[in-house]
Design a protein around this motif. Structure first.
Motif, PDB file in Angstrom:
ATOM      1  N   GLU A  95       0.842  -1.184   0.000  1.00  0.00           N
ATOM      2  CA  GLU A  95       0.000   0.000   0.000  1.00  0.00           C
ATOM      3  C   GLU A  95       0.885   1.245   0.000  1.00  0.00           C
ATOM      4  O   GLU A  95       1.724   1.421   0.884  1.00  0.00           O
ATOM      5  CB  GLU A  95      -0.929   0.014   1.212  1.00  0.00           C
ATOM      6  CG  GLU A  95      -1.987  -1.073   1.177  1.00  0.00           C
ATOM      7  CD  GLU A  95      -2.995  -0.930   2.312  1.00  0.00           C
ATOM      8  OE1 GLU A  95      -2.900   0.070   3.067  1.00  0.00           O
ATOM      9  OE2 GLU A  95      -3.850  -1.812   2.449  1.00  0.00           O
ATOM     10  N   SER A 154      -1.348   8.092   0.708  1.00  0.00           N
ATOM     11  CA  SER A 154      -1.742   9.268  -0.064  1.00  0.00           C
ATOM     12  C   SER A 154      -0.710  10.378  -0.019  1.00  0.00           C
ATOM     13  O   SER A 154      -0.748  11.301  -0.847  1.00  0.00           O
ATOM     14  CB  SER A 154      -3.088   9.801   0.445  1.00  0.00           C
ATOM     15  OG  SER A 154      -3.002  10.131   1.833  1.00  0.00           O
ATOM     16  N   ARG A 201      -1.297  -0.945  -4.195  1.00  0.00           N
ATOM     17  CA  ARG A 201      -2.410  -0.024  -3.998  1.00  0.00           C
ATOM     18  C   ARG A 201      -1.864   1.392  -3.865  1.00  0.00           C
ATOM     19  O   ARG A 201      -0.989   1.650  -3.034  1.00  0.00           O
ATOM     20  CB  ARG A 201      -3.200  -0.409  -2.753  1.00  0.00           C
ATOM     21  CG  ARG A 201      -4.298   0.586  -2.407  1.00  0.00           C
ATOM     22  CD  ARG A 201      -5.106   0.143  -1.210  1.00  0.00           C
ATOM     23  NE  ARG A 201      -5.966   1.211  -0.724  1.00  0.00           N
ATOM     24  CZ  ARG A 201      -6.836   1.079   0.283  1.00  0.00           C
ATOM     25  NH1 ARG A 201      -6.953  -0.104   0.882  1.00  0.00           N
ATOM     26  NH2 ARG A 201      -7.573   2.095   0.676  1.00  0.00           N
ATOM     27  N   ASP A 218      -3.010   5.168  -3.064  1.00  0.00           N
ATOM     28  CA  ASP A 218      -4.146   5.908  -2.505  1.00  0.00           C
ATOM     29  C   ASP A 218      -4.249   7.344  -3.017  1.00  0.00           C
ATOM     30  O   ASP A 218      -5.308   7.958  -2.917  1.00  0.00           O
ATOM     31  CB  ASP A 218      -4.055   5.919  -0.975  1.00  0.00           C
ATOM     32  CG  ASP A 218      -4.352   4.554  -0.369  1.00  0.00           C
ATOM     33  OD1 ASP A 218      -4.948   3.716  -1.082  1.00  0.00           O
ATOM     34  OD2 ASP A 218      -3.998   4.310   0.802  1.00  0.00           O
ATOM     35  N   CYS A 260      -6.287   1.396  -7.814  1.00  0.00           N
ATOM     36  CA  CYS A 260      -6.410   2.856  -7.774  1.00  0.00           C
ATOM     37  C   CYS A 260      -7.837   3.245  -8.139  1.00  0.00           C
ATOM     38  O   CYS A 260      -8.652   2.406  -8.537  1.00  0.00           O
ATOM     39  CB  CYS A 260      -5.421   3.495  -8.740  1.00  0.00           C
ATOM     40  SG  CYS A 260      -5.595   2.914 -10.444  1.00  0.00           S
ATOM     41  N   TYR A 310     -10.214  -0.598  -5.611  1.00  0.00           N
ATOM     42  CA  TYR A 310     -10.016  -1.384  -4.389  1.00  0.00           C
ATOM     43  C   TYR A 310     -11.158  -2.377  -4.195  1.00  0.00           C
ATOM     44  O   TYR A 310     -10.939  -3.530  -3.793  1.00  0.00           O
ATOM     45  CB  TYR A 310      -9.901  -0.458  -3.180  1.00  0.00           C
ATOM     46  CG  TYR A 310      -9.735  -1.224  -1.890  1.00  0.00           C
ATOM     47  CD1 TYR A 310      -8.552  -1.908  -1.602  1.00  0.00           C
ATOM     48  CD2 TYR A 310     -10.789  -1.303  -0.966  1.00  0.00           C
ATOM     49  CE1 TYR A 310      -8.401  -2.639  -0.433  1.00  0.00           C
ATOM     50  CE2 TYR A 310     -10.648  -2.027   0.206  1.00  0.00           C
ATOM     51  CZ  TYR A 310      -9.450  -2.687   0.469  1.00  0.00           C
ATOM     52  OH  TYR A 310      -9.303  -3.412   1.615  1.00  0.00           O
TER      53      TYR A 310
END
Length: 636
Positions: free
Chosen positions: A226, A229, A253, A255, A275, A295
């Motif tokens: 992950e 952001s 992933r 963010d 995404c 997701y």
């Protein structure tokens, strides 16, 4: 009696450790003698007063802080594992730094670091295989490059709450490390920081991470990551999976919907990018042909599964196989039989050949190949593409070649000549490792750095590093013995960038080494710090009659003044420099180049002194250099 100031450059010479060269030990004695000659009458305030030794560690004490320099004398060659304890303070002075290479390649086992340490220098604990656990100091802000690289016993790292950056390859090949709980203070992770940490299965990013370098987590045991952001840009894929026998579905992933992704399809193609729809990562994935999903789709298993074959359709003929990749075909499994020349074609059935990949499985079928010609459309030579070709003597790079990956020509012991192009940007780690016959190395003017092991255990007469080379990693150049007397024929390394950054031990070897560079340059500092012979290059002089010499005809041969490459009427080091610049940057300094002092037709004749008529090469520069030093009697 207080001792007067010693410049920081001198202090760097006093670094002690198991890998410390003899030249550094000599410098230690010389510097100590110089200090004794200075008196209290010095006009300058002393920067530090003395070097202190506490248990196994040597320190330099400044007015308001102290630095750990390395091991004390009795511990430098200690064969048994031992402990070090760097305190918060030395005689009331806080210890704030560990110098580069301080404990590199030593047998230190248990390490205790004082809370006041803010910086740990490059390669400080590199190769310390007995270390199993590290607790980073409370005030640490920066981890340098390769600090704990190759600490293969390191199982646990406790990160502190003030750490801001982790340098390149800081934990590379720490194969016992299983997890990394990174603090919220961490902003930057440089490229390959955790590369090769094969057991690393859990990584927690802090809330403020902004930059993750390409390949930061290569070859680790993770199938899901992950990216928070706070990360606004990924210059390349942070993960790389190398076990191609069993490829799981792997996901990254992202963010941040505005996160900008870089790199080519080959870096990302094994992954699913998770995404938001319409996000910058989604647009990147669509343009590159990379699987992506939201997701929710990933969570519910509603995404494209990986197909059974990585490449799709694979084609072959009698000499090679190929498959479709981005931009064209990639060729591999080359089989030449008794042929001595291997030519990578420009295209196959009208489709350009853009890459050459691994040929290890067919290596035994290429034992007689002496020359490799890379097709004009090839942009990448992948890792180990021509690994240990036993008869290979010459390589000609195609005009569009941009990248030579790691181990590409590893162990080609008969390789003597590589003709680079002017678009080559990257030569990766150990690309020409152990090419012991490679004598002329002329890096093109587009390469920006030399990686670790690039020209390790070669035996060059000349290496030209053009102005574009800004960085030379540790052990990038290591010159091997190839003569009865190792100093009878030295290797000459020409550095044309006066501000090139050299890592410790970036140029070394058992054969004599001369470094040629400009006065006051970093090359001169590196040479003096490492006991290497340095010769000053002068800036090339401009010809006073450029237009006339450019228009000369065959009469230039009869008017020839041997050695006077720049046609100024004298033979000096500026003639050597012009040859080297013309070879390193032909667009500027070859015939009709953009620089006013470029090589002219007359200069071309004048500079051809080594086997006259064979054309200008680096050997002509060496011949003129030896003439100026009195080692060669004549230029004719």
């Amino acid at each position: 009696m207080k001792k007067a100031r010693i410049a920081a450059a001198t202090l760097s010479l006093l670094i002690a450790g198991k890998a410390c060269p003899v030249s550094l030990i000599t410098a230690d004695i010389t510097a100590a003698s110089a200090v004794e000659e200075l008196t209290e009458n010095s006009a300058e305030e002393p920067e530090y007063y003395e070097i202190a030794v506490q248990y196994s560690v040597k320190y330099a004490e400044y007015k308001d802080h102290a630095v750990a320099m390395g091991l004390s004398e009795e511990y430098v060659d200690m064969e048994e594992p031992f402990d070090i304890d760097i305190p918060d303070e030395i005689e009331g002075i806080p210890v704030t730094e560990i110098l580069p290479e301080a404990f590199s390649l030593s047998n230190v086992q248990n390490v205790k670091l004082g809370k006041n340490i803010k910086t740990i220098g490059d390669y400080a604990f590199n190769g310390c295989s007995y270390i199993t656990e590290i607790k980073l100091p409370a005030d640490l802000e920066r981890l340098g490059s390769s600090v704990f690289c190759e600490c293969r016993g390191l199982e646990k790292v406790t990160f502190n709450d003030k750490l801001v950056s982790i340098g390149r390859k800081a934990f590379m090949n720490c194969r016992a490390l299983t997890s990394a709980e990174l603090p919220d203070s961490l902003v930057k992770i440089d490229e390959n920081a955790f590369s090769g940490c094969q057991k690393l299965s859990k990584v927690r990013f802090g809330a403020n991470i902004a930059s993750i370098g390409a390949g930061a987590f290569n070859s680790i045991n993770m199938t899901y990551m992950e990216i928070p952001s706070s990360v606004s840009e990924l210059n390349g894929c942070p993960l790389l999976y190398t076990d191609y026998d069993e490829l799981p579905d792997m996901a990254i992933r992202i963010d941040n919907s505005d996160c900008v992704l870089g790199g080519d399809r080959s870096e990302w193609k094994e992954f699913i990018i998770i995404c938001d729809e319409g996000s910058a990562p989604a647009i990147f994935a669509e343009e590159k042909g990379i699987r992506h999903c939201t997701y929710e789709q990933y969570k519910n298993g509603k995404y494209d599964r990986r197909v059974e074959t990585e490449y799709g359709d694979v084609f072959s003929n009698n000499t090679m196989s190929w498959c479709m990749v981005e931009g064209g075909y990639e060729v591999f499994d080359i089989t030449m039989g008794d042929a001595e020349e291997l030519v990578i074609p420009d295209e196959i059935d009208g489709v350009p050949v853009v890459a050459v990949s691994n040929n290890l499985s067919s290596r035994e079928n290429n034992t007689k190949v002496k020359k490799i010609v890379i097709g004009k459309n090839v942009k990448t030579i992948w890792s180990a593409a021509f690994f240990e070709y036993p008869a290979l003597e010459e390589v000609v790079c195609g005009e569009k070649l941009e990248t030579i990956m790691s181990l590409a020509f590893y162990g080609c012991e008969k390789l003597q000549k590589v003709i680079f192009n002017e678009k080559l940007k990257t030569i990766e780690h150990m690309a020409f490792f152990n090419c012991t016959s490679l004598t002329d190395i002329n890096c093109p003017g587009s390469v920006t750095s030399l990686k670790q092991g690039t020209f390790y255990l070669c035996s060059p007469d000349f290496i030209i590093l053009p102005e574009s080379v800004k960085y030379v990693e540790q052990s990038a150049i290591n010159v091997s013995i190839d003569y009865e007397s190792s100093f009878s024929n030295p290797s000459v390394i020409v550095v044309l960038n006066p501000e090139c950054d050299f890592e410790p031990s970036s140029i070394s070897g058992s054969r004599g080494i001369w470094i040629l560079g400009y006065s006051g340059s970093t090359a001169e500092i590196y040479a003096k710090e490492n006991g290497l012979l340095f010769r000053v290059l002068e800036k090339p002089k401009e010809s006073n009659d450029m237009s006339e010499t450019e228009d000369m005809t065959d009469e230039t041969d009869t008017d020839r003044c041997a050695g006077d490459t720049n046609c100024d009427g004298t033979v000096d080091l500026s003639d050597v420099v012009l040859i080297l610049q013309a070879l390193a940057n032909s667009d500027k300094y070859w015939l009709e180049g953009t620089d006013p002092s470029h090589l002219t037709t007359q200069g071309l004749y004048n500079g051809d002194v080594c086997y006259y008529g064979s054309g200008i090469t680096a050997k002509d520069a060496l011949w003129i250099q030896n003439y100026l030093l009195g080692d060669t009697e004549s230029l004719n």
